[in-house]
Design a protein around this motif. Structure first.
Motif, PDB file in Angstrom:
ATOM      1  N   GLY A 107     -26.162 -16.361  30.937  1.00 51.62           N
ATOM      2  CA  GLY A 107     -27.161 -17.419  31.010  1.00 51.62           C
ATOM      3  C   GLY A 107     -27.232 -17.957  32.419  1.00 51.62           C
ATOM      4  O   GLY A 107     -26.204 -18.265  33.033  1.00 51.62           O
ATOM      5  N   SER A 108     -28.437 -18.073  32.956  1.00 51.35           N
ATOM      6  CA  SER A 108     -28.608 -18.574  34.318  1.00 51.35           C
ATOM      7  C   SER A 108     -29.268 -19.954  34.273  1.00 51.35           C
ATOM      8  O   SER A 108     -30.256 -20.161  33.564  1.00 51.35           O
ATOM      9  CB  SER A 108     -29.464 -17.616  35.150  1.00 51.35           C
ATOM     10  OG  SER A 108     -29.489 -18.020  36.508  1.00 51.35           O
ATOM     11  N   HIS A 109     -28.698 -20.891  35.037  1.00 55.16           N
ATOM     12  CA  HIS A 109     -29.105 -22.289  34.965  1.00 55.16           C
ATOM     13  C   HIS A 109     -29.680 -22.777  36.277  1.00 55.16           C
ATOM     14  O   HIS A 109     -29.292 -22.333  37.360  1.00 55.16           O
ATOM     15  CB  HIS A 109     -27.895 -23.164  34.625  1.00 55.16           C
ATOM     16  CG  HIS A 109     -27.268 -22.864  33.307  1.00 55.16           C
ATOM     17  ND1 HIS A 109     -27.403 -23.694  32.217  1.00 55.16           N
ATOM     18  CD2 HIS A 109     -26.487 -21.827  32.894  1.00 55.16           C
ATOM     19  CE1 HIS A 109     -26.734 -23.192  31.181  1.00 55.16           C
ATOM     20  NE2 HIS A 109     -26.158 -22.059  31.579  1.00 55.16           N
ATOM     21  N   ASP A 110     -30.570 -23.743  36.188  1.00 54.01           N
ATOM     22  CA  ASP A 110     -31.014 -24.469  37.365  1.00 54.01           C
ATOM     23  C   ASP A 110     -29.969 -25.527  37.713  1.00 54.01           C
ATOM     24  O   ASP A 110     -29.249 -26.023  36.831  1.00 54.01           O
ATOM     25  CB  ASP A 110     -32.347 -25.168  37.088  1.00 54.01           C
ATOM     26  CG  ASP A 110     -33.507 -24.186  36.977  1.00 54.01           C
ATOM     27  OD1 ASP A 110     -33.589 -23.267  37.810  1.00 54.01           O
ATOM     28  OD2 ASP A 110     -34.329 -24.346  36.046  1.00 54.01           O
ATOM     29  N   GLY A 111     -29.865 -25.866  38.987  1.00 54.92           N
ATOM     30  CA  GLY A 111     -28.975 -26.927  39.409  1.00 54.92           C
ATOM     31  C   GLY A 111     -27.545 -26.700  38.989  1.00 54.92           C
ATOM     32  O   GLY A 111     -26.989 -25.611  39.156  1.00 54.92           O
ATOM     33  N   ALA A 112     -26.932 -27.740  38.407  1.00 57.39           N
ATOM     34  CA  ALA A 112     -25.526 -27.683  38.006  1.00 57.39           C
ATOM     35  C   ALA A 112     -25.356 -27.381  36.529  1.00 57.39           C
ATOM     36  O   ALA A 112     -24.307 -27.655  35.947  1.00 57.39           O
ATOM     37  CB  ALA A 112     -24.848 -29.006  38.347  1.00 57.39           C
ATOM     38  N   GLY A 113     -26.369 -26.797  35.909  1.00 60.97           N
ATOM     39  CA  GLY A 113     -26.312 -26.539  34.470  1.00 60.97           C
ATOM     40  C   GLY A 113     -25.159 -25.666  34.040  1.00 60.97           C
ATOM     41  O   GLY A 113     -24.555 -25.898  32.981  1.00 60.97           O
ATOM     42  N   ALA A 114     -24.816 -24.671  34.825  1.00 59.92           N
ATOM     43  CA  ALA A 114     -23.707 -23.779  34.453  1.00 59.92           C
ATOM     44  C   ALA A 114     -22.378 -24.522  34.486  1.00 59.92           C
ATOM     45  O   ALA A 114     -21.529 -24.348  33.601  1.00 59.92           O
ATOM     46  CB  ALA A 114     -23.662 -22.565  35.387  1.00 59.92           C
TER      47      ALA A 114
END
Length: 254
Positions: free
Chosen positions: A149-156
């Motif tokens: 899963g790839s996240h924007d910002g600090a989502g990961a």
């Protein structure tokens, strides 16, 4: 985001486990409002990370493990008909939703894009590797769902922080709801794992018609991409983390 229906029933009430028994494929953007966000210092650390733009599904497809990356495994994708919504999986304890998501082959944390595969360990046959057609029905072999899963910002960072926080919160168990059935997770125990920039792993024990089923749940972060893994077996007992699969995925993420 996507997860998959089981093509074979593990046992009545074991919906979370059955979801892992089919091949996996690519996903799309979806809001995961059911998963708790990190709080306190973990959240502050995540929010301090530099802004990052999520990778696309096409980019993730180039990074997820494939057949050529895993000798001794059968790596598969899913048919569109096998896709179900991640919102169909819920927990009685909100803090436990991230673990339930990984166990159900759902990308935790509501990434902007995700892709999935399943890697089935090929049983050995008279000293040699069995042909793929021989192993598709051998559901007792360990099967590992792999989700990027790839996240924007600090989502990961936030998604992994939620998984880390879920360990102590859910150690005594929780109820997993899906497909009209209720599955009782008896306990969640931490495992040692080193992968990516940060990682977390658990042994999850589930009650399946009075029998204890042991599964493994793992996640690691590389930049703003979160890789998550769930390993089950119709034999009911998974003894080890899927290290071969984890190492192969870590290598592809660089």
């Amino acid at each position: 985001m996507r997860t998959f229906k089981g093509t074979a029933t593990v046992a009545a009430g074991a919906v979370s486990l059955a979801l892992l028994l089919t091949a996996c494929g690519g996903g799309e953007k979806s809001d995961d409002k059911g998963a708790p966000k990190a709080s306190g210092s973990a959240s502050a650390s995540a929010s301090a990370a530099p802004d990052a733009k999520a990778l696309s599904v096409a980019e993730l497809e180039k990074l997820i493990v494939e057949q050529a990356d895993l000798k001794g495994y059968q790596v598969q994708k899913a048919e569109a008909a096998d896709v179900v919504k991640p919102g169909d999986v819920a927990t009685d304890k909100p803090a436990c939703k991230p673990i339930a998501d990984v166990l159900s082959s759902i990308a935790p944390g509501g990434p902007a894009a995700d892709v999935l595969r399943q890697a089935i360990e090929v049983p050995k046959k008279e000293g040699a590797t069995a042909a793929p057609e021989d192993i598709l029905g051998a559901f007792s072999a360990p099967a590992t769902s792999v989700v990027l899963g790839s996240h924007d910002g600090a989502g990961a960072q936030e998604a992994l922080a939620s998984l880390k926080a879920a360990g102590p919160e859910c150690a005594g168990g929780f109820a997993l709801l899906g497909g009209g059935e209720k599955t009782k997770v008896l306990k969640v125990a931490p495992e040692s794992i080193t992968a990516g920039e940060e990682a977390v792993a658990y042994t999850v024990t589930t009650d399946v018609e009075g029998a204890e089923w042991v599964s493994k749940v793992v996640a690691f972060r590389k930049g703003n991409t979160l890789a998550s893994f769930a390993t089950i077996s119709l034999g009911g007992k998974v003894k080890e983390l899927p290290k071969t699969v984890i190492d192969a995925q870590a290598a592809k993420l660089g």
